[in-house]
Design an enzyme around this catalytic site. Structure first.
Site, PDB file in Angstrom:
ATOM      1  N   SER A 109      26.061 -45.979 -32.414  1.00 55.21           N
ATOM      2  CA  SER A 109      25.338 -46.320 -32.891  1.00 55.21           C
ATOM      3  C   SER A 109      23.713 -45.630 -31.503  1.00 55.21           C
ATOM      4  O   SER A 109      24.397 -45.274 -30.153  1.00 55.21           O
ATOM      5  CB  SER A 109      25.214 -47.758 -32.971  1.00 55.21           C
ATOM      6  OG  SER A 109      25.098 -48.185 -30.755  1.00 55.21           O
ATOM      7  N   ASP A 110      22.576 -45.414 -31.800  1.00 54.96           N
ATOM      8  CA  ASP A 110      21.743 -45.556 -30.608  1.00 54.96           C
ATOM      9  C   ASP A 110      21.718 -46.759 -30.023  1.00 54.96           C
ATOM     10  O   ASP A 110      22.051 -48.171 -30.592  1.00 54.96           O
ATOM     11  CB  ASP A 110      20.596 -44.659 -31.324  1.00 54.96           C
ATOM     12  CG  ASP A 110      19.435 -44.747 -30.380  1.00 54.96           C
ATOM     13  OD1 ASP A 110      19.447 -44.777 -29.283  1.00 54.96           O
ATOM     14  OD2 ASP A 110      18.421 -43.635 -30.932  1.00 54.96           O
ATOM     15  N   LEU A 111      21.411 -47.478 -28.542  1.00 56.19           N
ATOM     16  CA  LEU A 111      21.539 -47.664 -28.041  1.00 56.19           C
ATOM     17  C   LEU A 111      20.690 -49.163 -28.083  1.00 56.19           C
ATOM     18  O   LEU A 111      18.910 -49.318 -29.138  1.00 56.19           O
ATOM     19  CB  LEU A 111      20.446 -47.694 -26.923  1.00 56.19           C
ATOM     20  CG  LEU A 111      20.349 -48.704 -25.911  1.00 56.19           C
ATOM     21  CD1 LEU A 111      21.592 -49.743 -25.009  1.00 56.19           C
ATOM     22  CD2 LEU A 111      19.510 -48.605 -24.182  1.00 56.19           C
ATOM     23  N   GLY A 155      21.478 -50.774 -31.832  1.00 55.84           N
ATOM     24  CA  GLY A 155      21.134 -50.121 -33.140  1.00 55.84           C
ATOM     25  C   GLY A 155      21.701 -50.682 -34.006  1.00 55.84           C
ATOM     26  O   GLY A 155      21.127 -51.368 -34.932  1.00 55.84           O
TER      27      GLY A 155
END
Length: 799
Positions: free
Chosen positions: A322-324, A326
């Site tokens: 995931s993105d941070l 996310g």
């Protein structure tokens, strides 16, 4: 030795061998995952059998890493925070351990030198290898889009500048240098490249992208992946490449970072997915899900993207992350999950392997498994994807790095020279009326003006660590080193990027009037400062009530409502031009800005984007003729935000002028001038159509008809003239940056295969349709010099 003694020794050896074999057989579960000669899949399977639910969840959680070490003077070791998360959560990965910037509060004083960074990562690895039940080494991920975001590393041009080189071989070399600097300090994963196709310049992260064209982005992505990962990922000098951001993140509604992507499945396949596909086919081993949603489905919980496309269609063999924040964002931003454990279940069931930030794949994931919303098989699949790469990188056998190598091989002179090459190749000469450029080094009096003329951080871009001033060459310093000792240089800042409370415009005008020529350096800034507040994701919080206004108007979180030059810059430019002296405008910026007035009134315009640590020397080389510019725009420059989106490869439809202005951009995709001039001639197209084989070969002559050696970027565009579905009016298919000496001529040959000719038909199948195609060859998408046609007689299915 008697015969009986010899027999006794042999018997003992045989018994020992038998015992050893029995031990191995009886302890196979212990030995297999630690056996470097065992197949990777067998090692993964063996290790999974030994892991608890909590240990598996820990392998999928990537925590923020900069609090995991403690620095005491010249020594560094693990922190109590690190010991606690290892003991309580069995964490398997950390992100940005070596990162330094205002968000992390790591400065040149409190952060780590390359030597200390290697010592710190070794200490982290040693602790987990010696103090955990299974001894699973860590994966350490770092930000690496235009250099490893750590103290002492080399700072290259940001990605939009890299794309402007139109030179994949150079970018691959650069990526190799970045990977080596990161890996020698203990990193295993480099976040990058950013493969977001961008059609919204108000969006804050355009500087991190390769522009608006899927083919160009894909070629740059391939170069970065090959440079990062090399031919052997366990070389000790290469890192895993994490592709960002999957997908359609670069064209958000209204320019809002992380906003809704308005795209249908056809445009997704034709425009947004190809760069990721190209990078995956090049061997990329990691990919990051983006914050946005597509057609109501958050990318972090989208099984169509993460399973159907990524794994089934493309055969991806790495791990997704995931993105941070996310996954929590699925609940807080998208509101498709009521609880964090529901969000965790949605994400991992959709195929998202790892959680950057670790908020979702801790207790929430464990609860989801216990509640039977996530099966153990699903969990094991995700964990296997992560463990596989730890084995492939050889981390179980070699978890540590050579501290001495990090100390001597990071931020080298060779990498500084490479940064200068990338910066020089990225510079785009937008306009050069009356051949004002190059300037003479013997000029008597030169005024250097503007907020970006002598500001080190304004030319470095976002995702940059703190820098000692002596390491960065500003435009003013580059000019000072370039001109004759007899040249009088007068520098006046004039104004800031955004602040309007203080200016020295009158002094700048006076300097311009007294000069023989003026170099004015304007644009934008992505320079973060300690006064800026940040969200948990690292994006800036922009406050309307700011009292002290920073320069920052670009970079993650700094979305714009307009593209105008901010602050008093336009006033400064207009008054300096009114002084009546020859003016060269140099743009240092992270996104295309409104330069309509400059295009009409300033004779020479140079765009350097954010050129990195050697940007000042590279700009000076161009201004004074030591380097012949050949950068080309990877993104269109609009005249007005009312035109947005404005990109060259629009679909066949009615595109007509507005009441106020025409529909064309100010400068088109692929535009860029040179101090040389080039002729294109004698185009020849041949088609080979046989059973199972289709190839179109395009050849033409390219000649430097000037007296100056230089590079030309020859660009081939294609149009499928009549199609069963609506397609682009023109689409870049091939390009080549070619160096030609004065008067030199060279035959250029491009080969088009079914992959280059295909379209996605009404049945969502990739095919080459029979019919006529138009080839357009030129110096930009608008500056077409040669045209030709060819026909395909039979339909060809493309896999």
């Amino acid at each position: 030795m008697t015969k009986s003694c010899i027999m006794l020794c042999l018997a003992m050896l045989g018994a020992g061998a038998h015992v050893s074999a029995q031990a191995q057989k009886g302890n196979a579960n212990v030995i297999v995952y630690k056996n470097a000669n065992a197949p990777v899949d067998a090692r993964v399977k063996d290790l999974l059998k030994r892991m608890t639910l909590e240990e598996k969840a820990g392998q999928l959680s990537t925590l923020l890493g900069w609090d995991m070490y403690e620095k005491n003077g010249s020594s560094v070791g693990v922190s109590q925070t690190f010991k606690d998360v290892i003991a309580k959560r069995h964490i398997g990965s950390f992100w940005a351990t070596l990162r330094a910037d205002p968000w992390t509060k790591k400065t040149l004083e409190t952060g780590l030198t390359p030597k200390m960074a290697a010592e710190a990562t070794n200490a982290l690895q040693r602790y987990v290898m010696e103090n955990t039940r299974l001894g699973i080494p860590l994966l350490l991920a770092e930000e690496c889009p235009h250099g490893h975001m750590a103290i002492g590393t080399t700072v290259f041009s940001t990605s939009i500048g890299q794309a402007s080189t139109w030179d994949p071989a150079l970018i691959q070399e650069m990526a190799g240098a970045i990977a080596k600097e990161a890996r020698l300090q203990g990193a295993h994963i480099g976040y990058g490249p950013v493969l977001d196709l961008v059609r919204e310049p108000r969006w804050s992260r355009l500087e991190e992208t390769y522009g608006e064209d899927p083919y160009l982005i894909g070629q740059m992505g391939i170069a970065m992946v090959k440079g990062f990962q090399g031919s052997k990922i366990n070389s000790g000098t290469n890192v895993i490449s994490t592709l960002k951001h999957f997908t359609a993140y670069g064209s958000p509604e209204g320019g809002h970072n992380g906003g809704i992507a308005l795209t249908g499945p056809r445009d997704l396949y034709v425009s947004y997915l190809p760069p990721f596909r190209d990078a995956v086919k090049a061997g990329a081993l990691s990919i990051m899900a983006s914050y946005n949603s597509i057609d109501g489905i958050p990318c972090s919980t989208n099984p169509f993207l993460l399973k159907d496309v990524l794994i089934k269609e493309w055969g991806f063999r790495g791990f997704s992350v995931s993105d941070l924040g996310g996954i929590p964002g699925v609940r807080t931003t998208h509101k498709v999950a009521a609880t964090i454990d529901e969000a965790a279940a949605l994400a991992i069931n959709a195929g998202l392997d790892a959680d950057l930030g670790g908020e979702a794949y801790g207790d929430a994931l464990i609860k989801a498994v216990k509640d039977k919303r996530v099966t153990m098989a699903t969990l094991d699949t995700a964990v296997a994807h992560v463990l596989r790469l730890k084995f492939i990188m050889g981390l179980f056998e070699k978890p540590y790095v050579d501290v001495a190598a990090a100390e001597k091989s990071v931020g080298t002179e060779a990498n500084r020279q490479l940064a200068k090459r990338v910066a020089a190749e990225s510079i785009v000469l937008m306009k050069n009326e009356g051949n004002l450029l190059p300037l003479k080094k013997t000029i008597k009096k030169l005024a250097v003006i503007g907020p970006n003329a002598d500001n080190i951080y304004n030319q470095l871009g976002d995702y940059t660590a703190p820098q000692p001033a002596a390491k960065i060459v500003t435009v003013l310093e580059g000019i000072q080193a370039k001109v004759s000792p007899d040249t009088k240089i007068t520098y006046v800042k004039g104004c800031a990027i955004r602040d309007t409370a203080h200016s020295t415009i009158n002094e700048a005008v006076a300097a311009a009037k007294d000069a023989d020529a003026v170099v004015i350096v304007l644009g934008g800034s992505s320079a973060r400062d300690f006064e800026t507040s940040f969200q948990s994701t690292g994006a800036a919080e922009v406050k309307a009530s700011e009292v002290a206004v920073s320069d920052m108007e670009s970079g993650e979180g700094y979305d714009r409502v307009s593209l105008d030059l901010m602050g008093l810059q336009s006033q400064l430019l207009q008054r300096v031009v009114a002084a009546g002296k020859p003016v060269v405008l140099v743009l240092i910026e992270g996104r295309p800005l409104n330069i309509n007035w400059a295009a009409a009134h300033v004779p020479a315009i140079v765009n350097a984007w954010y050129p990195g640590q050697e940007g000042g020397n590279a700009v000076a080389d161009v201004l004074f003729g030591d380097y012949n510019p050949a950068g080309r725009l990877p993104v269109s420059i609009p005249k007005s935000i009312g035109q947005l989106p404005v990109y060259y490869n629009y679909k066949s439809a009615s595109r007509h002028d507005y009441v106020e202005m025409d529909a064309k951009p100010l400068y088109s995709f692929g535009h860029g001038l040179s101090y040389s001039s080039f002729d294109y001639s004698n185009v020849r197209t041949t088609v080979q159509e046989t059973a199972g084989n289709l190839k179109v070969t395009v050849k033409f002559l390219l000649k430097n008809n000037s007296t100056v050696a230089g590079d030309e970027v020859a660009q081939l565009y294609l149009r499928d003239d009549f199609t069963s579905v609506v397609t682009a009016e023109q689409q870049l298919k091939k390009f080549q940056r070619v160096h030609l000496e004065a008067g030199q001529q060279k035959e250029i040959s491009f080969e088009l295969l079914p992959e280059d000719l295909k379209l996605l038909n009404a049945g969502m199948k990739w095919v080459v349709e029979p019919g006529a195609f138009t080839i357009m060859i030129g110096a930009s998408s608008e500056d077409i010099r040669l045209r030709d046609k060819f026909e395909i007689s039979k339909q060809v299915a493309v896999k």
